[in-house]
Each structure stands twice: as structure tokens, then as C-alpha cells.
Design a protein around this motif. Structure first.
Motif, short mmCIF file in Angstrom:
data_model
loop_
_atom_site.label_atom_id
_atom_site.label_comp_id
_atom_site.label_asym_id
_atom_site.label_seq_id
_atom_site.Cartn_x
_atom_site.Cartn_y
_atom_site.Cartn_z
N LYS A 6 0.58 -1.27 0.51
CA LYS A 6 -0.18 0.36 0.03
C LYS A 6 1.16 0.97 0.22
CE LYS A 6 -2.74 -2.16 3.32
NZ LYS A 6 -2.52 -3.48 3.83
N VAL A 7 0.17 2.41 -0.90
CA VAL A 7 1.05 3.52 -0.18
C VAL A 7 -0.19 4.74 0.16
CG1 VAL A 7 1.56 5.73 -1.94
CG2 VAL A 7 2.76 3.46 -2.63
N ILE A 8 -0.04 5.12 1.11
CA ILE A 8 -1.03 5.94 2.28
C ILE A 8 -0.10 7.34 1.50
CG2 ILE A 8 -2.19 6.39 4.53
CD1 ILE A 8 -1.63 2.63 4.96
N LEU A 9 -1.31 8.22 1.74
CA LEU A 9 -1.00 9.41 1.33
C LEU A 9 -1.74 10.31 2.26
CD1 LEU A 9 -1.76 9.84 -2.54
CD2 LEU A 9 0.43 9.86 -1.11
N LYS A 32 9.95 7.76 17.99
CA LYS A 32 11.27 8.29 17.39
C LYS A 32 11.74 8.67 16.39
CE LYS A 32 11.50 3.12 18.49
NZ LYS A 32 12.51 1.77 18.16
N ARG A 33 11.30 8.97 15.71
CA ARG A 33 11.31 9.25 14.56
C ARG A 33 10.52 9.78 13.32
NH1 ARG A 33 13.44 4.86 14.10
NH2 ARG A 33 15.10 5.36 14.61
N ILE A 34 10.51 10.92 12.55
CA ILE A 34 9.36 11.22 11.62
C ILE A 34 8.41 10.15 11.25
CG2 ILE A 34 10.77 11.05 9.77
CD1 ILE A 34 9.37 12.94 8.44
N GLY A 35 7.01 9.45 11.30
CA GLY A 35 6.63 8.05 11.04
C GLY A 35 6.07 8.12 9.72
N PHE A 36 6.29 9.50 8.72
CA PHE A 36 6.22 8.96 7.24
C PHE A 36 7.53 8.59 6.45
CE2 PHE A 36 2.96 12.90 7.85
CZ PHE A 36 2.59 12.11 8.48
N HIS A 37 7.24 8.36 5.92
CA HIS A 37 8.26 7.89 4.57
C HIS A 37 8.96 8.54 3.89
CE1 HIS A 37 6.89 3.84 5.96
NE2 HIS A 37 8.07 3.68 5.70
N TYR A 38 8.39 9.50 3.31
CA TYR A 38 8.68 11.14 2.18
C TYR A 38 7.94 12.13 2.57
CZ TYR A 38 10.97 7.00 -0.53
OH TYR A 38 11.37 6.84 -1.15
N VAL A 39 8.18 12.69 2.22
CA VAL A 39 7.05 13.86 2.23
C VAL A 39 7.77 15.19 1.25
CG1 VAL A 39 7.51 16.69 3.55
CG2 VAL A 39 8.08 14.28 4.65
N ILE A 40 6.11 15.15 0.45
CA ILE A 40 6.17 16.17 -0.68
C ILE A 40 6.31 17.60 -0.14
CG2 ILE A 40 5.36 16.57 -3.16
CD1 ILE A 40 3.76 13.66 -2.72
N ARG A 48 13.36 12.30 2.02
CA ARG A 48 13.06 11.31 2.91
C ARG A 48 12.74 11.56 3.77
NH1 ARG A 48 16.03 6.89 0.84
NH2 ARG A 48 14.93 5.78 2.71
N GLY A 49 12.15 10.64 4.60
CA GLY A 49 11.45 10.31 5.90
C GLY A 49 12.16 9.47 6.82
N ARG A 50 11.45 8.08 7.25
CA ARG A 50 11.73 7.46 7.77
C ARG A 50 12.40 6.17 7.06
NH1 ARG A 50 8.18 4.14 12.81
NH2 ARG A 50 8.73 6.01 13.15
N GLY A 56 6.24 2.00 9.06
CA GLY A 56 5.28 4.35 9.46
C GLY A 56 4.92 3.74 10.85
N ALA A 57 4.84 5.29 10.86
CA ALA A 57 3.88 5.44 12.03
C ALA A 57 3.19 6.20 11.32
CB ALA A 57 4.64 5.32 13.25
N HIS A 58 2.44 6.08 10.48
CA HIS A 58 1.01 6.70 10.19
C HIS A 58 -0.52 6.43 9.69
CE1 HIS A 58 1.27 4.92 6.05
NE2 HIS A 58 2.40 4.38 6.96
N CYS A 59 -0.67 5.29 9.79
CA CYS A 59 -1.94 5.07 9.83
C CYS A 59 -2.33 3.53 10.51
CB CYS A 59 -2.11 4.85 8.49
SG CYS A 59 -3.73 4.17 7.65
#
Length: 67
Positions: A6-9, A32-40, A48-50, A56-59
């Protein structure tokens, strides 16, 4: 590598956000750190994030197989 299915936006809801700002907010919430893998960013830059190897820690309920 973990399976990615899955890709979650998300929208941060904060104008001018970048990975550093989001990381600071996520750490303030106890991560511990940003929960997202990428930020636009607003200007279209991709940051880059995680690391992809980390869930992730996003959903809640969907982190193990998504970015």
C-alpha cells in the motif's frame, strides 16, 4: 525487505512543512523519528523521512506493509 502493498498519502495541514518540521512534531508526540517515509514539500521537492525498511507510524493497522 518487508512486503509493501500500500501507498498511503497524507496532508500535514501545515503550510511550508518539510521533513525536519514534521520530524520535530512527531518526536514531540513521542515517536522515535518522523513517521512518514517521504514528504512532498509545497514547492514539489521530495524529501526522505523514515527508512523504507522500517514500518511507518502513519496509519494505525496498516503500517507493516505500507509506505
Amino acid at each position: 525487505m518487508r512486503p509493501l502493498r500500500k501507498v498511503i498519502l497524507h496532508a500535514s495541514g501545515h503550510a511550508g512543512d518539510d521533513a525536519i518540521k514534521i520530524d520535530k512534531r512527531h518526536r514531540a508526540r513521542g515517536l522515535k523519528r518522523i513517521g512518514f517515509h517521504y514528504v512532498i514539500c509545497d514547492d514539489g521537492r521530495l524529501e526522505r523521512g523514515r527508512e523504507l525498511r522500517e514500518p511507518g507510524a502513519h496509519c494505525l493497522g496498516f503500517n507493516s506493509d505500507s509506505i
